[in-house]
Design an enzyme around this catalytic site. Sequence first.
Site, PDB file in Angstrom:
ATOM      1  N   GLU A 195      53.077 135.952 -32.346  1.00 16.04           N
ATOM      2  CA  GLU A 195      53.289 135.348 -33.844  1.00 16.04           C
ATOM      3  C   GLU A 195      54.287 134.123 -33.727  1.00 16.04           C
ATOM      4  O   GLU A 195      54.924 134.333 -33.748  1.00 16.04           O
ATOM      5  CB  GLU A 195      53.033 136.128 -34.697  1.00 16.04           C
ATOM      6  N   ARG A 228      56.588 127.174 -39.170  1.00 16.64           N
ATOM      7  CA  ARG A 228      57.098 126.570 -39.681  1.00 16.64           C
ATOM      8  C   ARG A 228      58.776 126.198 -39.556  1.00 16.64           C
ATOM      9  O   ARG A 228      59.183 125.267 -40.216  1.00 16.64           O
ATOM     10  CB  ARG A 228      58.626 128.187 -39.965  1.00 16.64           C
ATOM     11  N   THR A 231      51.907 131.999 -40.963  1.00 17.05           N
ATOM     12  CA  THR A 231      52.394 131.099 -41.890  1.00 17.05           C
ATOM     13  C   THR A 231      51.259 129.880 -41.712  1.00 17.05           C
ATOM     14  O   THR A 231      51.369 129.217 -42.464  1.00 17.05           O
ATOM     15  CB  THR A 231      53.823 130.591 -41.798  1.00 17.05           C
ATOM     16  N   LYS A 271      47.369 142.400 -43.274  1.00 23.09           N
ATOM     17  CA  LYS A 271      48.873 142.273 -43.571  1.00 23.09           C
ATOM     18  C   LYS A 271      49.055 142.310 -44.070  1.00 23.09           C
ATOM     19  O   LYS A 271      49.033 142.327 -45.747  1.00 23.09           O
ATOM     20  CB  LYS A 271      48.890 140.300 -42.779  1.00 23.09           C
TER      21      LYS A 271
END
Length: 211
Positions: A45, A49, A73, A133
């Site tokens: 993953e 960011r 994210t 998640k």
Amino acid sequence: MGQNVAALAPIMTGQPVIPVIVIEDAGKAVPLARALAAGGLPAVEITLRTEAALDAIEAIASEVPEAVVGAGTALNAKQYEACRAAGARFVVSPGFTPELAEAADGANVPLLPGCVTSSEIMAALEEGYTHLKFFPAGQAGGVAYLKALASPFSAVRFCPTGGVSPDNAGDYLDLPNVVCVGGSWVAPKEAVASGDWDRITALAKEAAGLG
């Protein structure tokens, strides 16, 4: 149509740890993905960011066929679509919104949304989502909290992320409702920066042996 479980479940059950990577230099993405895959962790993953994230996803998708690159994210539908366009095979979000659900509905790129509270989990189930998640795992109650969720939400499977380490990953993986964990320890920032791919492969091998 809800969540594309047929595409997501094999990724989550295929390895006990999914590396969660914050990448600053897209040029490191390909050797990093190769090092992780060599250690038994093909799914990775790449979090959104940094400005390098989408370029890193695109590079891995096109140059590392043994890897299963995902994006993390993703906060909205626009980011989900950008990840899909870059070649992400799965997309992870810290939360879950109607906008994200609509964007991923029936899509070939599955969404793994984050849920913590019972109400959030129930809302996800109503949208057809059973693989979630759990973030931030350590701060939200950790192993004890997830254990308490197992009975009322027996159909749900979790990937706890946040505060997961080699010291507690096994405790999470022992839970019946946890299929994998997300962790950043398999790719330390200093190892990525220095190009110490052998160290990363060794850490990946250790992580792949968990569970």
